[in-house]
Design an enzyme around this catalytic site. Structure first.
Site, PDB file in Angstrom:
ATOM      1  N   CYS A   1       7.721  -6.497  -4.196  1.00 12.22           N
ATOM      2  CA  CYS A   1       7.669  -7.199  -5.479  1.00 12.22           C
ATOM      3  C   CYS A   1       8.715  -6.647  -6.450  1.00 12.22           C
ATOM      4  O   CYS A   1       9.899  -6.820  -6.238  1.00 12.22           O
ATOM      5  CB  CYS A   1       6.256  -7.144  -6.059  1.00 12.22           C
ATOM      6  SG  CYS A   1       6.039  -8.302  -7.423  1.00 12.22           S
TER       7      CYS A   1
ATOM      8  N   HIS B   1       3.335  -9.924  -1.919  1.00 12.59           N
ATOM      9  CA  HIS B   1       2.499  -8.726  -1.785  1.00 12.59           C
ATOM     10  C   HIS B   1       1.824  -8.703  -0.423  1.00 12.59           C
ATOM     11  O   HIS B   1       0.773  -9.315  -0.256  1.00 12.59           O
ATOM     12  CB  HIS B   1       1.439  -8.710  -2.888  1.00 12.59           C
ATOM     13  CG  HIS B   1       2.007  -8.398  -4.233  1.00 12.59           C
ATOM     14  ND1 HIS B   1       2.145  -7.116  -4.691  1.00 12.59           N
ATOM     15  CD2 HIS B   1       2.518  -9.204  -5.188  1.00 12.59           C
ATOM     16  CE1 HIS B   1       2.704  -7.138  -5.893  1.00 12.59           C
ATOM     17  NE2 HIS B   1       2.941  -8.395  -6.216  1.00 12.59           N
TER      18      HIS B   1
ATOM     19  N   GLU C   1       0.122  -6.421   0.821  1.00 11.12           N
ATOM     20  CA  GLU C   1      -1.192  -5.780   0.688  1.00 11.12           C
ATOM     21  C   GLU C   1      -2.251  -6.733   0.163  1.00 11.12           C
ATOM     22  O   GLU C   1      -3.437  -6.410   0.182  1.00 11.12           O
ATOM     23  CB  GLU C   1      -1.085  -4.535  -0.212  1.00 11.12           C
ATOM     24  CG  GLU C   1      -0.986  -4.804  -1.716  1.00 11.12           C
ATOM     25  CD  GLU C   1       0.415  -5.140  -2.209  1.00 11.12           C
ATOM     26  OE1 GLU C   1       1.292  -5.481  -1.384  1.00 11.12           O
ATOM     27  OE2 GLU C   1       0.626  -5.100  -3.441  1.00 11.12           O
TER      28      GLU C   1
END
Lengths: 199, 258
Positions: free
Chosen positions: A78, A181, A183
């Site tokens: 990001c 992202h 995650e």
């Protein structure tokens, strides 16, 4: 030597990145110590935040030079991706310059339709060209939250479109970066993190 | 020139877990709470089922002056792998920072934003606008849409449409719009008001309150111009399965992650 070091700087939700590695059985270290970062097997450069503040934090600790000289597999996420480019329109910020490309603000229209900024949500990634995306299909959904984007370039290893075409992921030498992202991108994101660990 | 690749930015389906004393509850018109299970377990279940995000609202936090449950947020973040928002009782940068460090992707503020509008800008500056969801509880009083606070108990002097514009100007990243008139009724979302607010806003609007059927979701996207739709009890009590809902919406021509 630590397996995986997450670079600590004044950027948000690092804990989620830690949890994403924990789910794969890995306990990463969070550090802003240059020696710890240099000796890592792999380095993660996460971040949600504002470009200028983040660059000031990194420069004050000489981490800007440290990062550029690293030779181990490196993954920016990001804001991490944006800081790895040469310049960001966000508060006219000089960035690290790993990728010799510009970061621009999203236009609010593609000429026909209105686009809200930031882009918040799930979008597909296409034209996948990297070991980072092994065993992944084209048009996989991943989660984006951002107002600025890196233009398409020779470094682009995945692309998508939101008001304009842009780089969803970049690669040069040992440096990888993703705008979305992983995650927070469910199984697709976990796959990408797992692919990076195997590098 | 590189060849064209078709990208697909989707609308989002967001189950909301109202939390009281660490448990998920859902009231009808915010009253008469019923137990609907463990929030961590439910959250993981929804992530598996294809939910695009989750919202956890500690609904009693403001009223009872409790701080939100950082420990619960940690448990949630360590289990689920999709983004989630936490709301309830956030009145300061310190409160929000605790939730961020516990693993929350966004915080939702409501009563505290009305009481202290400067908080929106402070949070946005400190953590980025993407971190700041401002929730609006709105109710019709006569001809006017009026912002309510404290779980919908307290009317304010604020006009909902004007307030939506003000919170964007102050740095909010998203608007979570709950129609108190529709919430719990299962008669459909407040499509008209959602459309007015969403079409004027340059930030995403999450519509909430009134979901009863799959067609209601199609309406709030097509007619209400919502960027995301939030619901609680219909998911908790399995009246609508998320995967079935998303497949249905895709056949209705709405961009969905499947």
């Amino acid at each position: 030597m630590s397996e995986i070091v997450i670079i600590k700087y004044n950027a948000g939700n690092v804990q989620s990145v830690v949890y994403a590695f924990n789910k794969l059985g890995i306990e990463p270290i969070i550090s802003d110590d240059p020696e710890t970062i240099k000796s890592a097997k792999k380095v993660i450069f996460p971040g949600v935040g504002e470009a200028k503040t983040a660059m000031n934090y990194l420069t004050a600790r000489s981490l800007d030079k440290v990062i550029k000289d690293l030779k181990q597999p490196f993954l920016g996420v990001c804001l991490g991706l944006q800081l790895m480019c040469s310049h960001s329109e966000e508060n006219d910020t000089e960035c690290l310059g790993v990728f010799d490309i510009l970061v621009k603000k999203f236009p609010s229209t593609d000429g026909t339709n209105k686009f809200k900024v930031p882009q918040i949500g799930w979008n597909t990634i296409n034209n996948l060209k990297s070991p980072l995306f092994i065993d992944m299909k084209e048009t996989e959904f991943v989660y984006f939250v951002h107002s600025y984007y890196a233009e398409l370039s020779d470094y682009t290893i995945a692309q998508t479109t939101y008001a304009t075409e842009f780089s969803a992921a970049l690669h040069k030498d040992n440096f990888f970066a993703v705008q979305f992202h992983p995650e927070k991108s469910a199984e697709a994101g976990s796959k990408i993190i797992s692919n990076f660990i195997k590098m | 020139m590189p060849s064209k690749f078709i990208a697909l930015f989707t609308k989002r389906i967001i189950p909301c877990l109202d939390i009281k004393d660490g448990k998920t509850v859902k009231g009808v018109n915010f009253l008469a709470l019923r137990d609907a299970g463990d929030p961590v377990e439910l959250g993981a279940l929804y992530a598996q089922a294809g939910a695009d995000e989750l919202v956890f609202l500690d609904i009693t936090a403001t009223v009872e002056k409790r701080k939100t449950l950082a420990e619960l947020v940690k448990k949630i973040a360590s289990v689920i792998n999709i983004p989630f928002t936490v709301g309830g009782g956030v009145t300061s940068i310190e409160d929000a920072g605790i939730l961020l460090n516990a693993g929350a992707d966004k915080v939702a503020i409501n009563s505290s934003a009305v009481k202290n509008p400067a908080l929106i800008g402070e949070l946005s500056k400190e953590f980025g606008s993407q971190f700041v969801v401002v929730a609006i509880d709105t109710k019709c009083i006569g001809e006017k849409n009026v912002v309510h606070t404290h779980g919908g108990r307290t009317p304010t002097a604020l006009d909902t449409i004007q307030w939506a514009q003000e919170i964007e100007a102050r740095g909010a990243g998203e608007i979570l719009l709950t129609s108190m008139d529709h919430d719990g009724t299962k008669q459909g979302f407040a499509c008209e008001l959602t459309h007015i607010i969403s079409s004027r806003a340059n930030i995403p609007v999450i519509a909430s309150g009134g979901a009863g059927t799959m067609a209601h979701f199609a309406d709030v996207f097509a007619k209400g111009s919502a960027d995301a739709a939030l619901a609680a009890s219909i998911f908790h009590f399995k009246e609508i399965e998320i995967s079935v809902l998303k497949s249905f919406l895709k056949t209705e021509g709405i961009a969905m992650r499947l």
